[in-house]
Design a protein around this motif. Structure first.
Motif, PDB file in Angstrom:
ATOM      1  N   ALA A  77      40.403  25.884  43.701  1.00  0.00           N
ATOM      2  CA  ALA A  77      39.230  25.015  43.614  1.00  0.00           C
ATOM      3  C   ALA A  77      39.594  23.670  42.990  1.00  0.00           C
ATOM      4  CB  ALA A  77      38.140  25.699  42.799  1.00  0.00           C
ATOM      5  N   ARG A  78      38.987  22.587  43.508  1.00  0.00           N
ATOM      6  CA  ARG A  78      39.331  21.241  43.049  1.00  0.00           C
ATOM      7  C   ARG A  78      38.616  20.839  41.763  1.00  0.00           C
ATOM      8  NH1 ARG A  78      38.542  20.580  48.592  1.00  0.00           N
ATOM      9  NH2 ARG A  78      36.462  19.729  48.201  1.00  0.00           N
ATOM     10  N   LYS A  81      32.565  22.493  39.697  1.00  0.00           N
ATOM     11  CA  LYS A  81      31.420  22.789  40.552  1.00  0.00           C
ATOM     12  C   LYS A  81      31.825  23.663  41.737  1.00  0.00           C
ATOM     13  CE  LYS A  81      27.885  20.616  43.444  1.00  0.00           C
ATOM     14  NZ  LYS A  81      27.340  19.343  43.992  1.00  0.00           N
ATOM     15  N   GLN A  82      32.901  23.274  42.388  1.00  0.00           N
ATOM     16  CA  GLN A  82      33.372  24.061  43.526  1.00  0.00           C
ATOM     17  C   GLN A  82      33.781  25.459  43.077  1.00  0.00           C
ATOM     18  OE1 GLN A  82      37.169  23.089  45.420  1.00  0.00           O
ATOM     19  NE2 GLN A  82      36.130  23.100  47.400  1.00  0.00           N
ATOM     20  N   GLU A  85      30.720  27.659  42.724  1.00  0.00           N
ATOM     21  CA  GLU A  85      30.162  28.091  44.002  1.00  0.00           C
ATOM     22  C   GLU A  85      30.989  29.232  44.602  1.00  0.00           C
ATOM     23  OE1 GLU A  85      30.159  24.513  46.231  1.00  0.00           O
ATOM     24  OE2 GLU A  85      28.364  23.673  45.270  1.00  0.00           O
ATOM     25  N   ILE A  86      32.305  29.099  44.529  1.00  0.00           N
ATOM     26  CA  ILE A  86      33.172  30.143  45.086  1.00  0.00           C
ATOM     27  C   ILE A  86      33.053  31.427  44.259  1.00  0.00           C
ATOM     28  CG2 ILE A  86      35.554  30.784  45.612  1.00  0.00           C
ATOM     29  CD1 ILE A  86      36.126  27.800  46.029  1.00  0.00           C
TER      30      ILE A  86
END
Length: 222
Positions: A77-78, A81-82, A85-86
Motif C-alpha cells: 500500500a502507498r 488511507k489505501q 481500505e485494503i
C-alpha cells in the motif's frame, strides 16, 4: 465359306483365304480406387474443441486466494488511507464464511463487552468456535476479549491458532505484540511487531508503538 474371305487378283480370280483371328486386345488393369481421406480421431467425450480465438479459462479463485491477494496488496500500500481500505477488504474476506448463528453470537459478545461482562463475552465466542472451529478469525476475536480481561496467556494461545491458519493477519501479530509486552516479554513483543510492520507498513501510529516497544526492550520507561 465360313471363317474365310475372298481375295481377288487383278484377273478377278477370287481365292478363298482363311482369316486369322484377331489377337486378343490387351486387357488393362482396373484403375485403383482413389485413396480414402484420413479419418480424424473423434474428440474425447466431454472435451470441447478448442478454438484458437477462445480465451484461456482460469480456475475460479477461492476465498483463500482472494485473501492472500489482499494481504499482498496491503504490504504494498502507498499510504495509510489505501492500507486502511485494503485491510477492511481483507477483514471482510476473513469473516465471509461465518454462519448466521455465529454472527449472532458475535453480536451478543459485543453487547456483553459494552457492559464489561468479559466472561459472558468470552463464552459467546467459545460457543461460536464450537459451531465453526475451522474459522480461525473467531480465535482472534476471543483473544481480543482475553486481552481486555488481562488474560495474556489465554490470548496468546488463541492468537497462535489464528496465526497458524492465517500468518498474513497483521492484526493478530499486533495483538501478539501487545500481549507479549503486557507480560513483560519485550523481545518477543518487538519481534511480533516487526512482523506486523512487514504485513502492513502503513499501520496507523506504528512509529509511536515501535518506539514504545524498543524502549521496553532497552529497559526504559514509557
Amino acid at each position: 465359306m465360313a471363317g474365310a474371305v475372298l481375295l481377288c487378283t487383278p484377273a478377278l480370280t477370287c481365292l478363298p483365304v482363311r482369316a486369322e483371328p484377331a489377337a486378343n486386345p490387351p486387357v488393362s488393369s482396373p484403375a485403383a480406387p482413389p485413396a480414402a481421406p484420413p479419418v480424424q480421431p473423434a474428440p474425447a467425450a466431454g472435451t470441447a474443441k478448442a478454438s484458437p480465438k477462445s480465451p484461456t479459462l482460469h480456475p475460479r479463485r477461492t476465498l483463500h486466494d482472494r485473501l492472500v491477494e489482499a494481504e499482498k496488496a496491503l504490504a504494498m500500500a502507498r499510504n495509510e488511507k489505501q492500507a486502511g481500505e485494503i485491510a477492511d477488504r481483507a477483514e471482510g474476506l476473513r469473516s465471509r464464511a461465518l454462519t448466521g448463528s455465529v454472527q449472532m453470537l458475535i453480536s451478543d459478545s459485543h453487547d456483553a463487552l459494552e457492559k464489561h461482562d468479559f466472561q459472558r463475552a468470552q463464552d459467546d465466542l467459545t460457543s461460536a468456535i464450537t459451531i465453526q472451529p475451522d474459522q480461525s478469525i473467531l480465535y482472534r476475536q476471543r483473544a481480543a476479549i482475553r486481552l481486555m480481561a488481562g488474560d495474556n496467556n489465554g490470548a496468546i494461545s488463541d492468537l497462535g491458532v489464528e496465526l497458524q491458519a492465517d500468518p498474513g493477519d497483521p492484526t493478530a501479530w499486533g495483538m501478539l505484540a501487545e500481549a507479549e509486552h503486557d507480560r513483560n516479554e519485550p523481545d518477543a513483543a518487538l519481534q511480533a511487531f516487526h512482523q506486523m510492520l512487514l504485513l502492513n507498513p502503513k499501520s496507523p501510529d506504528s512509529d509511536k508503538q515501535l518506539k514504545k516497544l524498543e524502549k521496553a526492550r532497552d529497559g526504559q520507561q514509557d
